[in-house]
Structure formats: C-alpha cells, structure tokens
Design an enzyme around this catalytic site. Structure first.
Site, PDB file in Angstrom:
ATOM      1  N   TYR A 149      23.884 -31.937  30.796  1.00  0.00           N
ATOM      2  CA  TYR A 149      22.815 -31.562  31.741  1.00  0.00           C
ATOM      3  C   TYR A 149      21.459 -31.967  31.149  1.00  0.00           C
ATOM      4  CZ  TYR A 149      19.611 -28.983  34.708  1.00  0.00           C
ATOM      5  OH  TYR A 149      18.567 -28.666  35.552  1.00  0.00           O
ATOM      6  N   PRO A 179      10.658 -27.099  35.400  1.00  0.00           N
ATOM      7  CA  PRO A 179      10.726 -25.637  35.298  1.00  0.00           C
ATOM      8  C   PRO A 179      11.633 -25.172  34.176  1.00  0.00           C
ATOM      9  CG  PRO A 179      11.327 -26.426  37.523  1.00  0.00           C
ATOM     10  CD  PRO A 179      11.383 -27.597  36.593  1.00  0.00           C
ATOM     11  N   GLY A 180      11.342 -23.950  33.720  1.00  0.00           N
ATOM     12  CA  GLY A 180      12.294 -23.193  32.902  1.00  0.00           C
ATOM     13  C   GLY A 180      13.217 -22.438  33.844  1.00  0.00           C
ATOM     14  N   GLU A 185      20.405 -20.694  43.363  1.00  0.00           N
ATOM     15  CA  GLU A 185      21.873 -20.811  43.279  1.00  0.00           C
ATOM     16  C   GLU A 185      22.304 -21.657  42.081  1.00  0.00           C
ATOM     17  OE1 GLU A 185      23.278 -22.233  47.085  1.00  0.00           O
ATOM     18  OE2 GLU A 185      22.257 -20.614  48.128  1.00  0.00           O
TER      19      GLU A 185
HETATM   20  P1  NDP Z   1      20.135 -24.820  43.976  1.00  0.00           P
HETATM   21  O1  NDP Z   1      21.561 -24.864  43.543  1.00  0.00           O
HETATM   22  O2  NDP Z   1      19.652 -23.601  44.660  1.00  0.00           O
HETATM   23  O3  NDP Z   1      19.795 -26.090  44.886  1.00  0.00           O
HETATM   24  C1  NDP Z   1      20.328 -27.352  44.606  1.00  0.00           C
HETATM   25  C2  NDP Z   1      20.110 -28.253  45.804  1.00  0.00           C
HETATM   26  O4  NDP Z   1      20.588 -29.565  45.483  1.00  0.00           O
HETATM   27  C3  NDP Z   1      20.861 -27.773  47.028  1.00  0.00           C
HETATM   28  O5  NDP Z   1      20.038 -27.859  48.168  1.00  0.00           O
HETATM   29  C4  NDP Z   1      22.020 -28.750  47.142  1.00  0.00           C
HETATM   30  O6  NDP Z   1      22.333 -28.997  48.510  1.00  0.00           O
HETATM   31  C5  NDP Z   1      21.423 -30.021  46.541  1.00  0.00           C
HETATM   32  N1  NDP Z   1      22.481 -30.872  46.031  1.00  0.00           N
HETATM   33  C6  NDP Z   1      23.306 -30.613  44.989  1.00  0.00           C
HETATM   34  N2  NDP Z   1      24.230 -31.577  44.875  1.00  0.00           N
HETATM   35  C7  NDP Z   1      23.978 -32.472  45.880  1.00  0.00           C
HETATM   36  C8  NDP Z   1      24.609 -33.665  46.292  1.00  0.00           C
HETATM   37  N3  NDP Z   1      25.682 -34.164  45.660  1.00  0.00           N
HETATM   38  N4  NDP Z   1      24.106 -34.328  47.358  1.00  0.00           N
HETATM   39  C9  NDP Z   1      23.017 -33.827  48.017  1.00  0.00           C
HETATM   40  N5  NDP Z   1      22.380 -32.695  47.668  1.00  0.00           N
HETATM   41  C10 NDP Z   1      22.874 -32.019  46.608  1.00  0.00           C
HETATM   42  O7  NDP Z   1      19.288 -25.088  42.637  1.00  0.00           O
HETATM   43  P2  NDP Z   1      17.703 -25.230  42.370  1.00  0.00           P
HETATM   44  O8  NDP Z   1      16.935 -25.084  43.597  1.00  0.00           O
HETATM   45  O9  NDP Z   1      17.414 -24.366  41.220  1.00  0.00           O
HETATM   46  O10 NDP Z   1      17.689 -26.733  41.838  1.00  0.00           O
HETATM   47  C11 NDP Z   1      16.819 -27.727  42.375  1.00  0.00           C
HETATM   48  C12 NDP Z   1      16.418 -28.666  41.257  1.00  0.00           C
HETATM   49  O11 NDP Z   1      15.687 -27.943  40.274  1.00  0.00           O
HETATM   50  C13 NDP Z   1      17.581 -29.326  40.522  1.00  0.00           C
HETATM   51  O12 NDP Z   1      17.263 -30.673  40.271  1.00  0.00           O
HETATM   52  C14 NDP Z   1      17.661 -28.540  39.208  1.00  0.00           C
HETATM   53  O13 NDP Z   1      18.217 -29.295  38.178  1.00  0.00           O
HETATM   54  C15 NDP Z   1      16.186 -28.256  38.993  1.00  0.00           C
HETATM   55  N6  NDP Z   1      15.882 -27.171  38.085  1.00  0.00           N
HETATM   56  C16 NDP Z   1      16.333 -25.901  38.337  1.00  0.00           C
HETATM   57  C17 NDP Z   1      16.025 -24.881  37.463  1.00  0.00           C
HETATM   58  C18 NDP Z   1      16.540 -23.496  37.621  1.00  0.00           C
HETATM   59  O14 NDP Z   1      16.489 -22.711  36.642  1.00  0.00           O
HETATM   60  N7  NDP Z   1      17.011 -23.097  38.800  1.00  0.00           N
HETATM   61  C19 NDP Z   1      15.165 -25.125  36.305  1.00  0.00           C
HETATM   62  C20 NDP Z   1      14.773 -26.493  36.124  1.00  0.00           C
HETATM   63  C21 NDP Z   1      15.097 -27.453  37.013  1.00  0.00           C
HETATM   64  P3  NDP Z   1      23.811 -29.032  49.113  1.00  0.00           P
HETATM   65  O15 NDP Z   1      24.689 -28.175  48.258  1.00  0.00           O
HETATM   66  O16 NDP Z   1      23.653 -28.540  50.518  1.00  0.00           O
HETATM   67  O17 NDP Z   1      24.178 -30.475  49.063  1.00  0.00           O
HETATM   68  C1  8X3 Z   2      17.479 -25.547  34.494  1.00  0.00           C
HETATM   69  C2  8X3 Z   2      16.908 -24.703  33.417  1.00  0.00           C
HETATM   70  O1  8X3 Z   2      17.334 -23.809  31.068  1.00  0.00           O
HETATM   71  O2  8X3 Z   2      19.193 -23.783  32.626  1.00  0.00           O
HETATM   72  O3  8X3 Z   2      17.121 -26.878  34.377  1.00  0.00           O
HETATM   73  O4  8X3 Z   2      18.432 -25.851  31.695  1.00  0.00           O
HETATM   74  S1  8X3 Z   2      18.044 -24.541  32.152  1.00  0.00           S
END
Ligand code: NDP
Ligand code: 8X3
Length: 248
Positions: A149, A179-180, A185
């Site tokens: 990851y 983000p941290g 989800e």
């Molecule tokens: P969620 O799981 O809530 O949202 C993830 C989104 O990505 C969903 O809308 C999902 O839509 C979409 N997605 C995942 N796989 C696919 C795919 N194969 N094709 C199309 N869409 C896809 O997580 P977050 O909102 O937290 O994550 C959003 C971003 O933020 C990501 O890039 C994550 O790595 C990043 N991030 C998150 C952090 C956290 O702590 N939550 C911290 C740092 C970064 P669907 O399933 O409908 O396809």
């Molecule tokens: C998501 C934050 O700390 O789980 O990118 O990697 S962490």
C-alpha cells in the site's frame, strides 16, 4: 456556465464528501465508482447537474469507454479529483497476498494513470484544468505491514510530482493531498469487511472525517489561477506519523 468536476471514488468517503462540497461551490459533477446505487443516492442529494459513470478503474477498456461516453456538454472538465483507491490487507511482505498487491497497484497506481490519461490531454488542449491527486501519509513514509500500500502511494507521490513538472506552462495545475487517518470505509475494505477491526483503527482519538479532507480539496481548487497548492500532509491532531497516534 458552471465549472465541471470529475470525482473518482465518489460512492464513498472522501470522494463522496468532495462531491458534496464541490456541488456547494456550484460545480456540476461527473461522479464515478463501481456502486451505481451509491452514485444515484449522491446524485439525488446534491443540487447541481450530475453525470454518473460506473466503471472499474482497474479495467483500462472500461475507463476509456466511460470517458469516451461523456456527452459533449460535459467534456470541458475543469477539475479532476483522482481519489479512487484503497488498501487491501495489512501483513508482513512475506505473508502478503499477491491478489491484494495486484489490487492496490492496479487501482491506486494504474487506475489513477488510466483516468489521468483519458482526461488530462483535453485539459492541455483547452489550456486550463486542475488535477488533485489523493495520496497519503503512506506515500511519504513506510510503516510496518504497509509495504505494498505504501509503495502504491509513493508511486502516486512520484506521479503527482512528475505530472506537475510535465504540465508546466500548459495552464493545468496539479496538487496532492496526503491524509493521515480518516474514518471512512477504508479500513473496512482493508480488513475485508471485519467491522470490529476496522472501527478499532479509529478508537480512542478523533480521526479526520471525509469532510475535513474534502474541505481542504475545496480550498485547493478555489484558489486564484496564479496560486497552486502543490502538496499537503493532513493529520488528525492526535497523529504525528503513520504509527504514532496518541490514543486515550
Ligand atoms: P473509501 O473506501 O470510503 O472510498 C474508496 C472509493 O474508491 C470508493 O468510492 C470506491 O468506489 C472507489 N474505488 C475503489 N476501488 C475502485 C475501483 N476498482 N474502481 C473504481 N472505484 C474504486 O475510502 P476513502 O474515502 O478513505 O479513500 C479515498 C482515497 O483516500 C483513497 O485513494 C485512499 O487511499 C486515500 N486515503 C485514505 C485515507 C484514510 O485513512 N481513509 C488516508 C489517506 C489516503 P466503489 O467501491 O463504488 O468502486
Ligand atoms: C491511509 C492512511 O495510515 O492507513 O492512506 O496508510 S494509512
């Protein structure tokens, strides 16, 4: 005429919240994800024109078909939020699942590239646009068991910087938000539906919310044309590094 923003991963978490806040700024929205019902729900919630595109970012033919299907009046995309992504698993490298590795590299890295390739050339032609890549603190440091990851988010960091260098002089801005811990989800997906393990990640401190990150994205895309916020790291106040969190 309203501006147009395309948000990947709009069916949940940061993408959903970003779509809501950009709608509040008056952007018309192209909302993307695999869960059509969720996109329908979002479209009903916002008070702007929406176009839903249901595709899997892993599948390059689906990405190009979806973007090619965008009607002419939607084609002047001003803002692209490259947000779709997830972690799959949390294990030592020697115990990791190749399926999980494929998913993270295909979604977080290749998917982001496929979407970018389908949209950015038109921004260059029009001489304006803004790409906001959602990276992570995992793209700035590596934590135990985060291996692939973290690698995928380091790749996003490199692609973000490379994109900005290559787009110099084209009128297209490139920004990254890292983000941290954000309670979405994300951990439910990482731990394959284990809700107790997922919620445990956010126990004992105030995690960031999707709205917190969306608010920063909104700020980034609403700066004047001559201002570009190239990169940002955003922690909850209780966090200072991936694995350093002050819990009650
Ligand atoms: P969620 O799981 O809530 O949202 C993830 C989104 O990505 C969903 O809308 C999902 O839509 C979409 N997605 C995942 N796989 C696919 C795919 N194969 N094709 C199309 N869409 C896809 O997580 P977050 O909102 O937290 O994550 C959003 C971003 O933020 C990501 O890039 C994550 O790595 C990043 N991030 C998150 C952090 C956290 O702590 N939550 C911290 C740092 C970064 P669907 O399933 O409908 O396809
Ligand atoms: C998501 C934050 O700390 O789980 O990118 O990697 S962490």
């Amino acid at each position: 005429m309203s501006k147009i923003a395309l948000v990947t991963g709009a069916s949940s978490g940061i993408g959903w919240a970003t779509a809501e806040l950009l709608a509040a700024e008056g952007y018309d929205l192209i909302i993307c994800g695999r869960r059509e019902e969720r996109l329908k729900e979002l479209a009903e919630k916002v008070n702007v024109r929406t176009l839903s595109l249901v595709f899997d970012v892993r599948e390059k033919s689906q990405v190009s078909q979806a973007i090619d299907s965008i009607p002419e009046e939607w084609q002047s995309i001003d803002v692209l939020i490259n947000n779709a992504g997830n972690a799959h698993g949390l294990s030592k490298l020697q115990d990791g699942s190749i399926e999980d590795w494929d998913a993270m590299i295909d979604i977080n890295v290749k998917g982001l590239l496929y979407v970018t390739k389908a949209i950015v050339p038109n921004m260059v032609k029009r001489g304006r646009g803004h790409v906001v890549n959602i990276g992570s603190i995992a793209g700035k440091e590596v934590y135990p068991n985060g291996n692939v990851y973290c690698a995928s988010k380091h790749a996003v960091d490199a692609i973000n910087n490379g994109m900005r260098l290559d787009l110099l002089g084209t009128g297209v801005k490139v920004s990254q938000v890292c983000p941290g811990l954000v309670e979405t989800e994300f951990s439910l997906v990482r731990f394959k539906g284990d809700a107790d393990r997922a919620s445990g990640v956010y126990d004992g401190f105030d995690a960031l919310t999707a709205h917190d990150i969306a608010d920063i994205i909104r700020f980034i895309v609403t700066r004047p044309a001559h201002v570009n916020i190239a990169d940002t790291i955003v922690f909850p106040s209780a966090q200072v590094a991936s694995t350093l969190v002050s819990k009650n």
